[in-house]
Write a protein that holds these residues in place. Structure first.
Motif, short mmCIF file in Angstrom:
data_model
loop_
_atom_site.label_atom_id
_atom_site.label_comp_id
_atom_site.label_asym_id
_atom_site.label_seq_id
_atom_site.Cartn_x
_atom_site.Cartn_y
_atom_site.Cartn_z
N HIS A 13 -2.15 35.93 29.28
CA HIS A 13 -0.97 35.31 29.90
C HIS A 13 0.14 36.30 30.22
CE1 HIS A 13 -2.24 31.11 29.80
NE2 HIS A 13 -3.00 31.51 28.79
N CYS A 14 -0.09 37.58 29.97
CA CYS A 14 0.86 38.60 30.44
C CYS A 14 0.45 38.94 31.87
CB CYS A 14 0.77 39.85 29.57
SG CYS A 14 1.56 41.27 30.34
N PRO A 15 1.34 38.81 32.86
CA PRO A 15 0.95 39.09 34.25
C PRO A 15 0.37 40.50 34.44
CG PRO A 15 3.03 37.92 34.21
CD PRO A 15 2.72 38.27 32.78
N ILE B 232 11.96 47.41 30.01
CA ILE B 232 12.69 46.38 30.76
C ILE B 232 12.01 45.02 30.54
CG2 ILE B 232 13.31 45.59 33.10
CD1 ILE B 232 13.74 48.57 33.81
N CYS B 233 10.68 44.98 30.68
CA CYS B 233 9.97 43.71 30.43
C CYS B 233 10.16 43.26 28.99
CB CYS B 233 8.49 43.86 30.77
SG CYS B 233 8.20 44.11 32.52
N GLY B 234 10.12 44.21 28.06
CA GLY B 234 10.31 43.85 26.64
C GLY B 234 11.64 43.16 26.43
N LEU C 71 5.27 33.30 28.46
CA LEU C 71 4.20 34.24 28.82
C LEU C 71 3.43 34.66 27.57
CD1 LEU C 71 6.26 36.31 31.43
CD2 LEU C 71 4.59 34.55 31.94
N CYS C 72 3.57 35.92 27.18
CA CYS C 72 2.73 36.44 26.08
C CYS C 72 2.96 35.70 24.76
CB CYS C 72 3.00 37.94 25.91
SG CYS C 72 4.76 38.35 25.71
N GLU C 73 4.20 35.62 24.32
CA GLU C 73 4.46 35.04 22.98
C GLU C 73 4.18 33.55 22.95
OE1 GLU C 73 8.32 36.24 21.49
OE2 GLU C 73 7.94 38.33 22.02
N ILE D 199 13.53 41.48 29.07
CA ILE D 199 13.92 40.31 29.88
C ILE D 199 12.78 39.41 30.35
CG2 ILE D 199 16.10 41.27 30.72
CD1 ILE D 199 14.53 41.81 33.39
N CYS D 200 11.54 39.69 29.97
CA CYS D 200 10.50 38.70 30.29
C CYS D 200 10.80 37.40 29.54
CB CYS D 200 9.13 39.20 29.80
SG CYS D 200 8.25 40.19 30.98
N PRO D 201 10.55 36.26 30.15
CA PRO D 201 10.63 35.01 29.37
C PRO D 201 9.38 34.91 28.48
CG PRO D 201 10.02 34.55 31.64
CD PRO D 201 10.16 36.04 31.55
N GLN D 202 9.38 35.65 27.40
CA GLN D 202 8.17 35.74 26.56
C GLN D 202 7.71 34.37 26.06
OE1 GLN D 202 10.84 37.96 25.47
NE2 GLN D 202 10.03 39.91 26.22
N ASP D 203 8.69 33.45 25.90
CA ASP D 203 8.31 32.12 25.40
C ASP D 203 7.38 31.40 26.37
OD1 ASP D 203 10.46 32.03 27.15
OD2 ASP D 203 11.59 30.51 26.07
N VAL E 213 8.65 44.40 20.18
CA VAL E 213 7.87 45.58 19.79
C VAL E 213 7.66 46.47 21.03
CG1 VAL E 213 5.68 46.41 18.85
CG2 VAL E 213 6.76 44.38 17.85
N GLU E 214 7.41 45.84 22.18
CA GLU E 214 7.23 46.63 23.42
C GLU E 214 8.49 47.45 23.72
OE1 GLU E 214 6.54 44.17 26.86
OE2 GLU E 214 5.37 45.72 27.87
N LYS E 215 9.64 46.80 23.56
CA LYS E 215 10.92 47.51 23.78
C LYS E 215 11.06 48.65 22.76
CE LYS E 215 15.83 46.68 22.92
NZ LYS E 215 16.81 45.72 22.43
N HIS F 30 -1.48 41.95 32.12
CA HIS F 30 -2.62 42.06 31.19
C HIS F 30 -2.48 43.25 30.26
CE1 HIS F 30 -4.15 38.73 33.29
NE2 HIS F 30 -4.52 39.38 34.38
N ASN F 31 -1.28 43.41 29.76
CA ASN F 31 -1.03 44.51 28.82
C ASN F 31 -1.98 44.42 27.63
OD1 ASN F 31 1.09 45.65 30.18
ND2 ASN F 31 2.67 44.52 29.07
N ASN F 32 -2.41 45.57 27.17
CA ASN F 32 -3.33 45.62 26.02
C ASN F 32 -2.51 45.46 24.73
OD1 ASN F 32 -5.29 46.08 24.19
ND2 ASN F 32 -6.11 47.92 25.19
FE1 SF4 Z 1 3.70 41.16 29.31
FE2 SF4 Z 1 5.03 40.01 27.32
FE3 SF4 Z 1 5.50 42.55 27.91
FE4 SF4 Z 1 6.30 40.66 29.56
S1 SF4 Z 1 7.04 41.01 27.47
S2 SF4 Z 1 5.25 42.56 30.12
S3 SF4 Z 1 4.67 39.14 29.37
S4 SF4 Z 1 3.61 41.72 27.13
#
Ligand code: SF4
Ligand code: FAD
Ligand code: SF4
Length: 480
Positions: free
Chosen positions: A59-61, A94-96, A104-106, A98-102, A123-125, A63-65
């Protein structure tokens, strides 16, 4: 292989980085979340159950590993974690943020049910900030330089991601933007409290160090024509985003004191960047001391209400025609706005702006949600005799964005657009109806998300490479 540092979700509770208190954060524009420390990031990454089919990744656009970089973080192998995270994402920090993680991934993490998701975005940030601190983030050095050049119209996330990917393959990349800075909505739309501007400027500077050429203050269709760009470059990418604010049709809409959301947010962001902004300084686009009403329920509306709080508005109200569960904006941002003192008038729609010369209030009516339409969303229906007035000194309209008329702006009537005005592309080649001209990001999808813009930009770079490779092969065959 899973190590004994993982699968800790049963014993270790979800813990997000510290969020500043609503009282404290409402007085400045700094980001509201602190960063994990090493122990916190490792502990939280270790909650991941290393799923065989990781729904977070699906569900991450991009497809992050995710499972791999979580495991590497839990093991303290941060440089490798960064390599994995940055292999699929040009802007993980940046994605870490401001993505709407709720959504998408999370929101799709399998331990969400019962144990609460892994804090993937934070964690990505963390990984990427550590990589910057340790000097692991390096400008692109292409293995070989190519002679072919690509012109990119628009320096937002779609254009910049495409630009970086093309540089990696050695193309000569030129990004043209009508604004004075690169970043698109990352710079002039999204407020500092979600994404501080030095984070964006650090990235655009890195791309420039890697050989991406910027042409700011260059509006295609005005400063330079599309025809000229096509002659100058071997391929062109349109990544211009969507900027035409949707109108509101009701009496009094022309009164002073009513502003489109992006004018308001851009003025605030420019002020934060230290620019001279007369329309802010003279009080026009400044909410200080005013009762502010924002109409709309998306992320842009949330950014407006929270900006108004920070500017010192005396009250901030959000008027939205559906209920909370049906808001298009991220629930996390709605909760942040409520904490910061924003009052929501759900199931309410404007009827008329009141006032003689300047807006003094908005007459509104209540809504009930009727049967679902073709899109599955319940249709808002006005409730008779339910009018009420909300007094205000400033009204901001945040009803979404449509594309500008690009075929006219570019003087290219042959550029095919959809009935919504978005650019039509062949979904396999990503080429528009103009030979050698590609398109990506919001201008193709309609208003969307940064992570989708990055994905589209990366895909477009691959398709442009395929096109130029095929063209070069054809030319050498012809020459033989
Ligand atoms: Fe993908 Fe989640 Fe990272 Fe956004 S925050 S890029 S949806 S892993
Ligand atoms: P843009 O970022 O819009 O960039 C397009 C660029 O093209 C701009 O710099 C523009 O100046 C330039 N341009 C346009 N026309 C021309 C021309 N003729 N010549 C030269 N240059 C031109 N997404 C999230 O994921 N999370 C969020 O929290 C979030 N918050 C948002 C808040 C606001 C207020 C808004 C408006 C959007 C938000 N979004 C968010 C959406 C996100 O910003 C966009 O989906 C994303 O920026 C689209 O990227 P893009 O590169 O397609 O376009
Ligand atoms: Fe880990 Fe959750 Fe992804 Fe499974 S879905 S791999 S638990 S982050």
């Amino acid at each position: 292989m899973t190590t004994d540092r993982m699968l800790k979700f049963v014993d270790t509770a979800k813990r997000s980085p510290t969020k500043r208190s609503a009282d404290e954060r409402a007085t400045d524009f700094g980001e509201i979340y602190a960063e994990f420390d090493a122990a916190g990031a490792g502990e939280q990454a270790g909650r991941c159950s290393q799923c065989g089919v990781p729904f977070c990744q699906v569900h991450c656009p991009l497809h992050n590993n995710i499972p791999d970089w979580l495991m590497l973080t839990a093991e303290g192998r941060l440089e490798e974690a960064y390599e994995v995270a940055s292999a699929t994402n040009n802007f993980p920090e940046i994605c870490g943020r401001i993505c709407p993680q709720d959504r998408l991934c999370e929101g799709n993490c399998v331990i969400e049910k019962g144990f609460e998701s892994v804090t993937i975005g934070s964690v990505e940030k963390y990984i990427t900030e550590k990589a910057f601190e340790n000097g692991w983030v390096k400008p692109v050095v292409p293995p070989r330089e190519r002679t072919e050049s690509v012109g990119i119209i628009g320096g937002g996330p779609a254009g910049l991601a495409a630009g970086e990917q093309l540089r990696k393959r050695g193309y000569q990349v030129h990004v043209y933007d009508r604004y004075d800075r690169m970043g698109g909505l990352l710079i002039y739309g999204i407020p500092n409290f979600k994404l501080e501007k030095d984070v964006v400027e650090r990235r655009s500077a890195l791309l420039a160090d890697g050989g991406v050429n910027y042409h700011p203050n260059t509006e295609v269709g005005v400063t330079v024509s599309m025809e000229e760009l096509r002659a100058r470059h071997d391929a062109v990418l349109i990544a211009t985003g969507v900027y035409k604010a949707r109108d509101i049709q009701c009496p009094g809409v022309g009164l002073d004191g009513i502003y489109p959301a992006l004018d308001y947010l851009t003025a605030s962001n420019r002020k934060g960047l230290g620019d001279a902004v007369p329309a802010f300084d003279d009080g026009t686009l400044n909410a200080a001391g005013k009762r502010v009403l924002v109409i709309g329920g998306g992320d842009t509306a949330m950014d407006c209400v929270r900006t108004a709080v920070r500017q010192g508005a005396t009250s901030v109200t959000c008027l939205y025609r559906r209920d909370r569960a049906n808001m298009p904006g991220s629930q996390r941002e709605v909760a942040n706005a409520e904490d910061e003192g924003v009052v929501f008038q759900w199931l309410s729609a404007p009827e008329a702006f009141m006032g003689d010369r300047r807006v003094t209030g908005v007459r509104s009516h209540r809504i009930r949600l009727g049967v679902a339409d073709a899109t599955g969303r319940q249709t808002p229906q006005p409730i008779e005799d339910s009018s009420f007035v909300i007094d205000c000194d400033m009204a901001i309209t945040a009803l979404g964005f449509d594309p500008e008329d690009l075929p006219s702006a570019f003087g290219t009537a042959e550029l095919k657009v959809s009935r919504w005005g978005t650019i039509g592309i062949d979904f396999r080649s990503m080429m528009t109806s103009l030979d050698g001209v590609f398109a990506a990001g919001d201008i193709v999808r309609g208003a969307s998300l940064v992570v989708w813009a990055v994905r589209d930009g990366r895909d477009a770079a691959d398709r442009i490479h395929d096109h130029l490779t095929a063209k070069a092969a054809g030319a050498s065959r012809d020459a033989a």
